[in-house]
Design a protein around this motif. Structure first.
Motif, mmCIF file in Angstrom:
data_model
loop_
_atom_site.group_PDB
_atom_site.id
_atom_site.type_symbol
_atom_site.label_atom_id
_atom_site.label_comp_id
_atom_site.label_asym_id
_atom_site.label_seq_id
_atom_site.Cartn_x
_atom_site.Cartn_y
_atom_site.Cartn_z
ATOM 1 N N HIS A 259 0.855 -1.184 0.000
ATOM 2 C CA HIS A 259 0.000 0.000 0.000
ATOM 3 C C HIS A 259 0.891 1.234 0.000
ATOM 4 N N ALA A 260 0.749 2.086 -1.016
ATOM 5 C CA ALA A 260 1.547 3.309 -1.129
ATOM 6 C C ALA A 260 0.607 4.506 -1.225
ATOM 7 N N VAL A 261 0.922 5.545 -0.462
ATOM 8 C CA VAL A 261 0.100 6.762 -0.501
ATOM 9 C C VAL A 261 0.819 7.795 -1.351
ATOM 10 N N GLY A 262 0.226 8.103 -2.493
ATOM 11 C CA GLY A 262 0.759 9.150 -3.351
ATOM 12 C C GLY A 262 0.164 10.494 -2.965
ATOM 13 N N PRO A 263 0.779 11.565 -3.424
ATOM 14 C CA PRO A 263 0.273 12.900 -3.113
ATOM 15 C C PRO A 263 -0.888 13.293 -4.016
ATOM 16 N N VAL A 264 -1.714 14.189 -3.522
ATOM 17 C CA VAL A 264 -2.727 14.851 -4.342
ATOM 18 C C VAL A 264 -1.984 15.889 -5.176
ATOM 19 N N TRP A 265 -2.272 15.961 -6.464
ATOM 20 C CA TRP A 265 -1.602 16.916 -7.337
ATOM 21 C C TRP A 265 -1.984 18.344 -6.968
ATOM 22 N N SER A 266 -1.032 19.235 -7.083
ATOM 23 C CA SER A 266 -1.254 20.646 -6.803
ATOM 24 C C SER A 266 -0.602 21.496 -7.885
ATOM 25 N N SER A 267 -1.308 22.495 -8.372
ATOM 26 C CA SER A 267 -0.715 23.408 -9.347
ATOM 27 C C SER A 267 0.127 24.481 -8.654
ATOM 28 N N ARG A 268 0.014 24.578 -7.336
ATOM 29 C CA ARG A 268 0.719 25.619 -6.578
ATOM 30 C C ARG A 268 1.978 25.131 -5.882
ATOM 31 N N GLU A 269 2.125 23.819 -5.745
ATOM 32 C CA GLU A 269 3.243 23.257 -4.992
ATOM 33 C C GLU A 269 3.749 22.024 -5.730
ATOM 34 N N ASP A 270 5.068 21.919 -5.911
ATOM 35 C CA ASP A 270 5.645 20.760 -6.576
ATOM 36 C C ASP A 270 5.745 19.610 -5.578
ATOM 37 N N ARG A 271 4.894 18.627 -5.759
ATOM 38 C CA ARG A 271 4.877 17.468 -4.868
ATOM 39 C C ARG A 271 5.534 16.246 -5.507
ATOM 40 N N THR A 272 6.295 16.489 -6.574
ATOM 41 C CA THR A 272 6.979 15.398 -7.274
ATOM 42 C C THR A 272 7.822 14.537 -6.336
ATOM 43 N N PRO A 273 8.590 15.129 -5.393
ATOM 44 C CA PRO A 273 9.387 14.265 -4.502
ATOM 45 C C PRO A 273 8.533 13.274 -3.708
ATOM 46 N N LEU A 274 7.326 13.655 -3.349
ATOM 47 C CA LEU A 274 6.443 12.731 -2.627
ATOM 48 C C LEU A 274 5.988 11.591 -3.528
ATOM 49 N N LEU A 275 5.710 11.898 -4.801
ATOM 50 C CA LEU A 275 5.309 10.846 -5.735
ATOM 51 C C LEU A 275 6.487 9.909 -5.995
ATOM 52 N N GLN A 276 7.674 10.473 -6.190
ATOM 53 C CA GLN A 276 8.859 9.635 -6.369
ATOM 54 C C GLN A 276 9.050 8.724 -5.155
ATOM 55 N N ASN A 277 8.860 9.285 -3.980
ATOM 56 C CA ASN A 277 9.066 8.493 -2.769
ATOM 57 C C ASN A 277 8.034 7.378 -2.626
ATOM 58 N N ALA A 278 6.816 7.582 -3.125
ATOM 59 C CA ALA A 278 5.812 6.515 -3.087
ATOM 60 C C ALA A 278 6.310 5.307 -3.893
ATOM 61 N N TYR A 279 6.912 5.561 -5.057
ATOM 62 C CA TYR A 279 7.467 4.468 -5.861
ATOM 63 C C TYR A 279 8.691 3.853 -5.192
ATOM 64 N N ARG A 280 9.601 4.698 -4.715
ATOM 65 C CA ARG A 280 10.810 4.179 -4.048
ATOM 66 C C ARG A 280 10.457 3.352 -2.814
ATOM 67 N N SER A 281 9.539 3.869 -2.006
ATOM 68 C CA SER A 281 9.133 3.163 -0.782
ATOM 69 C C SER A 281 8.484 1.822 -1.120
ATOM 70 N N SER A 282 7.680 1.806 -2.175
ATOM 71 C CA SER A 282 7.036 0.553 -2.596
ATOM 72 C C SER A 282 8.075 -0.487 -2.983
ATOM 73 N N LEU A 283 9.075 -0.072 -3.733
ATOM 74 C CA LEU A 283 10.121 -1.010 -4.146
ATOM 75 C C LEU A 283 10.979 -1.438 -2.961
ATOM 76 N N ARG A 284 11.217 -0.539 -2.021
ATOM 77 C CA ARG A 284 11.973 -0.903 -0.807
ATOM 78 C C ARG A 284 11.212 -1.977 -0.026
ATOM 79 N N VAL A 285 9.908 -1.763 0.170
ATOM 80 C CA VAL A 285 9.086 -2.740 0.894
ATOM 81 C C VAL A 285 9.062 -4.065 0.131
ATOM 82 N N ALA A 286 8.915 -4.010 -1.184
ATOM 83 C CA ALA A 286 8.915 -5.242 -1.991
ATOM 84 C C ALA A 286 10.229 -5.997 -1.830
#
Length: 175
Positions: free
Chosen positions: A82-109
């Motif tokens: 189970h990975a929690v991705g960020p809600v997209w925002s046009s005002r704030e770059d949340r890309t690092p949180l989305l990247q971390n959702a993928y990285r964390s998923s692979l770490r757990v796997a």
């Protein structure tokens, strides 16, 4: 390790892999989209495991960008990550949180010893992340992790529900 990515259109709950990644919400108690489909198809064992996590190590829920595993229940996959991705925002770059959702998923796997992992397009559904950018972030992040050669994961399959998502992921992968 050689980068091995597969991009298919289909239903992630049908995948015969070691681990399926769930685009979860922080409550871990089910929801719509991929999350709801995984909980419905996987049966009550997944919800029971999520409730146990909430009652013990995650009383405030799973933070955005993080991942945790449960049983796969009645799915063909042994585990659900189970990975929690960020809600997209046009005002704030949340890309690092989305990247971390993928990285964390692979770490757990990797910690589970999973060799094959199936991902949805995290944050690209009800969380509103533009599909082309979601695909770019997903492909580049997973490739970076796989190319490090650390861990057991040998194959990642992106399982996309729509033609739009399939096309965006194929473009991002250079296919």
């Amino acid at each position: 390790m050689t980068d091995y990515l597969e991009i298919v259109r289909g239903d992630i709950t049908d995948q015969a892999v070691d681990a399926i990644v769930n685009a979860a919400n922080s409550s871990l108690l089910g929801g719509g989209g991929v999350d709801g489909a995984i909980h419905r198809r996987g049966g009550p064992a997944i919800l029971e495991a999520c409730r146990e996590l909430r009652a013990t190590v995650l009383p405030d829920g799973l933070p955005t960008g993080q991942a945790v595993a449960t049983t796969g229940g009645e799915l063909d996959a042994r585990w659900v990550v189970h990975a929690v991705g960020p809600v997209w925002s046009s005002r704030e770059d949340r890309t690092p949180l989305l990247q971390n959702a993928y990285r964390s998923s692979l770490r757990v796997a990797r910690e589970l010893g999973a060799r094959t992992v199936a991902f949805p397009a995290i944050s690209a559904g009800v969380y509103g992340w533009p599909m082309d950018d979601a695909a770019r972030v997903a492909i580049s992040t997973v490739r970076a992790v796989l190319s490090s050669g650390v861990g057991s994961v040998e194959s990642v399959r992106f399982v996309l529900f729509s033609e739009e998502a399939l096309s965006a992921f194929r473009t991002a992968a250079g296919e």
